[in-house]
Design a protein around this motif. Structure first.
Motif, PDB file in Angstrom:
ATOM      1  N   TRP A 153      -6.453   3.841  -1.264  1.00 52.67           N
ATOM      2  CA  TRP A 153      -6.935   2.732  -0.457  1.00 52.67           C
ATOM      3  C   TRP A 153      -7.597   3.261   0.806  1.00 52.67           C
ATOM      4  O   TRP A 153      -7.284   4.324   1.296  1.00 52.67           O
ATOM      5  CB  TRP A 153      -5.829   1.739  -0.140  1.00 52.67           C
ATOM      6  CG  TRP A 153      -4.759   2.218   0.791  1.00 52.67           C
ATOM      7  CD1 TRP A 153      -3.710   3.006   0.486  1.00 52.67           C
ATOM      8  CD2 TRP A 153      -4.649   1.927   2.182  1.00 52.67           C
ATOM      9  NE1 TRP A 153      -2.941   3.223   1.588  1.00 52.67           N
ATOM     10  CE2 TRP A 153      -3.487   2.578   2.646  1.00 52.67           C
ATOM     11  CE3 TRP A 153      -5.399   1.185   3.079  1.00 52.67           C
ATOM     12  CZ2 TRP A 153      -3.075   2.500   3.966  1.00 52.67           C
ATOM     13  CZ3 TRP A 153      -4.982   1.113   4.390  1.00 52.67           C
ATOM     14  CH2 TRP A 153      -3.842   1.763   4.818  1.00 52.67           C
ATOM     15  N   HIS A 199       0.790  -1.232   0.000  1.00 51.85           N
ATOM     16  CA  HIS A 199       0.000   0.000   0.000  1.00 51.85           C
ATOM     17  C   HIS A 199       0.822   1.283   0.000  1.00 51.85           C
ATOM     18  O   HIS A 199       0.253   2.365   0.037  1.00 51.85           O
ATOM     19  CB  HIS A 199      -0.952   0.001   1.193  1.00 51.85           C
ATOM     20  CG  HIS A 199      -2.048  -0.998   1.043  1.00 51.85           C
ATOM     21  ND1 HIS A 199      -1.931  -2.290   1.493  1.00 51.85           N
ATOM     22  CD2 HIS A 199      -3.261  -0.911   0.456  1.00 51.85           C
ATOM     23  CE1 HIS A 199      -3.029  -2.939   1.202  1.00 51.85           C
ATOM     24  NE2 HIS A 199      -3.851  -2.140   0.565  1.00 51.85           N
ATOM     25  N   ILE A 220      -0.120   3.138  -3.220  1.00 47.87           N
ATOM     26  CA  ILE A 220      -1.542   3.226  -3.546  1.00 47.87           C
ATOM     27  C   ILE A 220      -2.118   4.395  -2.764  1.00 47.87           C
ATOM     28  O   ILE A 220      -2.093   4.407  -1.547  1.00 47.87           O
ATOM     29  CB  ILE A 220      -2.281   1.923  -3.182  1.00 47.87           C
ATOM     30  CG1 ILE A 220      -1.709   0.754  -3.982  1.00 47.87           C
ATOM     31  CG2 ILE A 220      -3.774   2.074  -3.432  1.00 47.87           C
ATOM     32  CD1 ILE A 220      -2.271  -0.587  -3.592  1.00 47.87           C
ATOM     33  N   ARG A 221      -2.626   5.363  -3.465  1.00 46.78           N
ATOM     34  CA  ARG A 221      -3.114   6.573  -2.804  1.00 46.78           C
ATOM     35  C   ARG A 221      -4.592   6.502  -2.447  1.00 46.78           C
ATOM     36  O   ARG A 221      -5.060   7.233  -1.592  1.00 46.78           O
ATOM     37  CB  ARG A 221      -2.863   7.779  -3.694  1.00 46.78           C
ATOM     38  CG  ARG A 221      -1.397   8.024  -3.865  1.00 46.78           C
ATOM     39  CD  ARG A 221      -1.125   9.316  -4.575  1.00 46.78           C
ATOM     40  NE  ARG A 221       0.320   9.486  -4.698  1.00 46.78           N
ATOM     41  CZ  ARG A 221       0.936   9.754  -5.793  1.00 46.78           C
ATOM     42  NH1 ARG A 221       0.261   9.917  -6.907  1.00 46.78           N
ATOM     43  NH2 ARG A 221       2.251   9.885  -5.817  1.00 46.78           N
TER      44      ARG A 221
END
Length: 73
Positions: free
Chosen positions: A51, A45, A48-49
């Motif tokens: 989530w 993560h 990943i912006r």
């Protein structure tokens, strides 16, 4: 490149974490498993912006429980 770096980081985590946990833990296998779950999710993560914490909460909670519950005797 990212896959190679993540693979190397995963190998290092797999070698270093058990040694660190072993010095502080009574249940090394269980607590190492929890730590690997938490660090693996962190690696996944990082970039990943979008989530959402609530979607990942069960896995994060499981990892935390595996790491800390054996200390609560």
């Amino acid at each position: 490149m990212k896959i190679g770096v993540m693979t190397l980081v995963g190998i290092v985590i797999g070698l270093v974490i058990p040694q660190v946990v072993e010095t502080h833990a009574d249940y090394v296998v269980i607590q190492t498993g929890g730590a690997v779950i938490l660090l693996g999710y962190a690696l996944i993560h990082v970039e990943i912006r979008s989530w959402k914490l609530m979607n990942e909460f069960p896995v994060l909670l499981a990892g935390l429980l595996l790491v800390y519950v054996p200390y609560l005797r």
